[in-house]
Motif scaffolding. Structure first.
Motif, mmCIF file in Angstrom:
data_model
loop_
_atom_site.group_PDB
_atom_site.id
_atom_site.type_symbol
_atom_site.label_atom_id
_atom_site.label_comp_id
_atom_site.label_asym_id
_atom_site.label_seq_id
_atom_site.Cartn_x
_atom_site.Cartn_y
_atom_site.Cartn_z
ATOM 1 N N ALA A 252 0.831 -1.202 0.000
ATOM 2 C CA ALA A 252 0.000 0.000 0.000
ATOM 3 C C ALA A 252 0.870 1.258 0.000
ATOM 4 C CB ALA A 252 -0.925 -0.009 1.217
ATOM 5 N N TYR A 253 1.951 1.241 0.789
ATOM 6 C CA TYR A 253 2.859 2.396 0.814
ATOM 7 C C TYR A 253 3.447 2.646 -0.558
ATOM 8 C CZ TYR A 253 2.991 2.529 5.960
ATOM 9 O OH TYR A 253 2.678 2.643 7.284
ATOM 10 N N PHE B 246 0.950 4.001 -2.874
ATOM 11 C CA PHE B 246 0.654 5.350 -2.408
ATOM 12 C C PHE B 246 1.736 6.336 -2.865
ATOM 13 C CE2 PHE B 246 1.118 8.561 0.982
ATOM 14 C CZ PHE B 246 -0.141 9.111 0.940
ATOM 15 N N LEU B 247 2.977 5.879 -2.858
ATOM 16 C CA LEU B 247 4.087 6.761 -3.219
ATOM 17 C C LEU B 247 4.344 6.766 -4.723
ATOM 18 C CD1 LEU B 247 6.587 5.810 -0.365
ATOM 19 C CD2 LEU B 247 5.152 7.847 -0.503
ATOM 20 N N GLY B 248 3.550 6.012 -5.462
ATOM 21 C CA GLY B 248 3.736 5.980 -6.905
ATOM 22 C C GLY B 248 4.882 5.090 -7.323
ATOM 23 N N ALA B 249 5.264 4.150 -6.462
ATOM 24 C CA ALA B 249 6.383 3.271 -6.800
ATOM 25 C C ALA B 249 5.962 1.812 -6.717
ATOM 26 C CB ALA B 249 7.559 3.520 -5.859
ATOM 27 N N GLY C 17 -3.868 0.250 -1.933
ATOM 28 C CA GLY C 17 -2.920 1.361 -1.875
ATOM 29 C C GLY C 17 -3.193 2.393 -2.962
ATOM 30 N N ILE D 96 -6.349 4.414 -2.165
ATOM 31 C CA ILE D 96 -6.132 5.422 -1.118
ATOM 32 C C ILE D 96 -5.323 6.595 -1.688
ATOM 33 C CG2 ILE D 96 -5.046 5.867 1.121
ATOM 34 C CD1 ILE D 96 -5.658 2.876 1.767
#
Lengths: 187, 301, 313
Positions: free
Chosen positions: B230-231, B234-237, B247, B250
């Motif tokens: 999810a992180y 979320f960070l586009g990576a 992810g 969100i």
């Protein structure tokens, strides 16, 4: 007329609960003690000497509960509040534990461990309590008390640890002290 | 692995036939975390597996006319900024998250098993492997994963690899320490002296002892991996943005926080409950299977 | 004693070297041509070649590694592909918010989590213990950004008590500084604090059934003194170890939380670098954070002696 009893234990019963009912390793124990007297409780290992002694200070493990009556200084110790009990512990009744190696806190200095109850019960400040700790070590004949007071338990020999333990118990001049070690007699 | 599982778990008596509900209740009472965590996880897994039948809309279908609609009968959990059905996307999104979680846990366990066995047995390699593991543990897992996905083409497989690498030291060290402590046991000496072959030694002595802590660790890795996926998204990576994952949902929802909370709320809720259920399960399993480790959560991520 | 300290410092050098090798190899072991991937789909052959030059990928592997290590030793972390400026300079500009956030979170989390763990251990087996540990596992399960957005939605958007995002330097007054850091620190700290609270509980449980705890109680000491002096000091080694190893969670979380709260720190720099595929920056941040981790843990290793006199050098 004989002096009054300072400690009276009546019908002490120490029990723990099992799914099959209550089991009591200590039952129907009664004894009494006058000021200046020494009482030796002798018995085979596992007969409940240590449990009985611990129950005097209400320090039994949580799974064990004591019933009966322990009269000391006009109170039934088994019925005292935890706060009142704290004033008895170390102050009026002291205990010398069996294994000084495990019964002394390994990360606190000997001096601090002896001074602690003095500051708590006798209202001494840090410096006075420390001086008294040195005196106590001298009293139990530990050589170089001024140096030893700053040391940690692991730096002391087994015999010295045992004496330090006694010094700690006697520090507040309790009315009654309960050694739980048979070796104490021969020391 | 089945054999290993069997050998550990059959130590508890099989449930009795009489009073099935009573047995269930007793299990809940005795291992509340395992039962509650396991049940929650099963429900969420089932929801995502049944997504094709449960979903009311195509999760990818963009419908600008119906964008940012609050939950209603037509859209159970509302619609997002592009008019896509949040309910359907949450169901499908869970598939990616759970897949990444489970495969990372499996991959990290297998890699850890191999590395741990090798370094536990071959002294010459041990120092080097453990030094590399110590180095890997010093690198924040998210950053390592970010670096890896930045350098690779975006895909779910890349994400799994990126999440697995930082977790391997924990499993490898676990297996290694088991091997080392087993080697000290007299009965293992006896087994070696009597001519037990290496594979047999592995199967009879090493695996059963390493299995319980490894299963517990794998559970925590699974939970951690779902969060890291999810992180990354979320960070586009992470998972490519066109694939719905919790992810990604969100990450897109944050722009609508002020006027369409539901877009953020539901994927977050499912993600949180999924991870919580796995952590509860792992926590319960650990206390049950391996009381020595009690109280320790994985320090990963 | 001094030889021990020197020995410990020297032993962390191979670890840092391994970290450098891992970070270096990452660029070369990943499948595909990193230069092409960094350049993106629309890049021309010239662009790819330019990036290959910038990353030094056109030279032989050992040559690249030696050059790279030489650069790191002189404090040169390379050049940003996107801005063309030195990575060291870009990181230095962004360091203050990240250090403020990480330190504040660390201190608050330790001050909150350790007493919670102590109390849970003291009340072990009761509903208090159960509730505290359930909350700990719950917060350990919630991703930072969910906590972050939940807090922003309530405290900033609904109740308008705190700023939504951004950062104010400490030099501009402690009020704005703290009000901008409260929500990020809470979001970041919950995961770390949960880990720490559970570890503190475990460490305390092992200590609480020791004989010297009974001795302390026999002296008439109250629960507070017994727990926080006699027991906690004995449980301190595993707890501070977790403070150190858990730092990995905190440093990784910084990247996420700075993104949620638009804090112009090193984490935000990294995320921007991800979007631009500016690999040298990512590489530099990884090295910085990992080395910080190694150094902090070295310090923790050396501090064991302060809490446990039995540890000899």
């Amino acid at each position: 007329m004989a002096a009054p009893f300072i400690l009276e234990v009546r019908d002490l019963r120490i029990a723990f609960d099992t799914p099959g009912g209550s089991v009591a390793p200590v039952e129907e124990v009664s004894f009494a003690l006058r000021a200046g007297e020494t009482l030796a409780i002798v018995g085979e290992s596992g007969c409940g000497k240590t449990l009985s002694a611990l129950s005097l200070l209400r320090l039994l493990p949580k799974t064990l509960h004591a019933t009966g009556e322990i009269r000391f200084g006009g109170n039934n110790l088994l019925a005292l509040s935890e706060a009142d009990m704290s004033r008895v512990r170390g102050n009026e009744i002291a205990m010398v534990f069996q294994e000084p190696m495990t019964a002394l806190n390994p990360v606190l200095t000997i001096g601090r461990q002896i001074a602690e109850p003095l500051m708590l019960h006798n209202g001494l400040d840090r410096a006075a309590a420390w001086d008294r700790a040195v005196d106590m070590l001298r009293l139990v004949e530990i050589p170089e008390p001024g140096r030893r007071v700053n040391e940690y338990p692991h730096q002391l020999s087994g015999g010295m640890r045992q004496r330090a333990m006694i010094a700690m118990a006697l520090a507040c001049s309790p009315k009654f002290s309960s050694p739980t070690n048979r070796r104490l007699l021969s020391t | 692995m089945d054999q290993v599982l069997g050998s550990t778990i059959t130590t508890t008596p099989p449930p009795m036939a009489r009073g099935r509900w009573r047995t269930v209740l007793r299990a809940v009472f005795r291992h509340p975390r395992i039962v509650v965590g396991g049940a929650l996880f099963a429900v969420i897994t089932l929801l995502t597996l049944l997504a094709p039948w449960l979903a009311t809309h195509d999760p990818m279908q963009i419908n600008p006319v119906e964008r940012l609609q609050a939950p209603s009968a037509a859209h159970l959990l509302g619609t997002d900024g592009l008019g896509r059905d949040v309910f359907s996307r949450v169901l499908y999104g869970g598939r990616v998250s759970l897949f990444v979680g489970l495969s990372s846990a499996l991959a990290a366990s297998l890699a850890g098993l191999v590395l741990g066995l090798v370094s536990g047995y071959v002294r010459a390699i041990d120092n080097i492997v453990m030094l590399v593991m110590t180095g890997l543990m010093a690198i924040p897992g998210i950053l390592l994963a970010i670096a890896f996905t930045t350098l690779s083409s975006a895909s779910v497989a890349t994400v799994v690899i990126a999440i697995t690498i930082p977790e391997v030291p924990r499993t490898a060290r676990l297996v290694r320490s088991t091997v080392l402590s087993i080697r000290e046991q007299p009965y293992v000496d006896a087994a070696i002296v009597t001519g037990t072959s290496f594979p047999r030694l592995l199967l009879r002595h090493i695996f059963p002892n390493a299995a319980a802590p490894l299963i517990v660790q794998a559970t925590f890795i699974c939970a951690s991996a779902i969060i890291v996926e999810a992180y990354l998204s979320f960070l586009g990576a992470g998972t490519p943005p066109e694939i719905p994952s919790w992810g990604n949902m969100i990450a897109e929802a944050r722009n609508f926080l002020r006027f369409a909370v539901w877009i953020l709320l539901y994927p977050s809720l499912l993600l949180g409950v999924a991870v919580l259920s796995i952590n509860l399960l792992g926590d319960g399993l650990r206390d049950w299977l391996d009381p020595r480790l009690s109280g320790r959560l994985t320090e990963g991520r | 004693m001094l030889t021990y300290i020197m020995g410990r410092i020297l032993s962390s050098i191979p670890v840092m070297a391994v970290i450098a090798v891992i970070v270096f190899m990452l660029l070369h072991l990943t499948p595909g041509d990193p230069a092409a991937i960094i350049a993106g789909d629309q890049a021309s052959a010239a662009d790819v070649e330019r990036i290959r030059q910038a990353l030094g990928l056109n030279r032989s592997l050992p040559e690249q590694f030696i050059t790279w290590v030489g650069q790191i030793l002189t404090g040169d972390l390379g050049t940003s592909i996107y801005t063309g400026r030195p990575v060291t300079e870009l990181i230095a500009q962004r360091l203050e918010p990240t250090v403020s956030l990480a330190l504040l979170t660390l201190v608050v989390a330790v001050l909150v989590a350790v007493p919670i763990g102590v109390i849970a251990a003291w009340k072990a087996g009761t509903w208090v213990d159960w509730a505290l540990m359930f909350v700990a596992i719950l917060f350990f399960s919630i991703p930072i950004f969910i906590t972050g957005y939940f807090l922003v939605f309530n405290f900033s958007i609904q109740w308008r008590l705190l700023p939504v995002q951004g950062y104010r330097s400490f030099s501009g007054g402690i009020g704005p500084f703290l009000s901008h850091l409260v929500l990020p620190a809470v979001s970041l700290g919950l995961v770390y604090a949960s880990l720490l609270a559970r570890m503190s509980r475990t460490a305390m449980l092992e200590v609480l059934h020791q004989d010297y705890i009974r001795t302390a109680r026999a002296k008439g000491l109250g629960s507070g003194k017994v727990l926080f002096i006699h027991a906690l000091k004995n449980a301190a080694v595993p707890i501070i170890t977790t403070i150190g190893t858990g730092l990995v969670l905190l440093l990784g979380g910084v990247v996420v939380v700075e993104s949620v709260f638009a804090i112009p720190g090193v984490g935000r720099l990294t995320v921007d670098a991800v979007l631009r595929r500016d690999y040298p920056i990512i590489q530099g941040v990884i090295l910085l954070f990992s080395f910080a981790y190694v150094i902090v843990n070295l310090g923790i290793d050396l501090s064991y002696r302060l809490v446990d006199p039995r540890i000899r050098y």
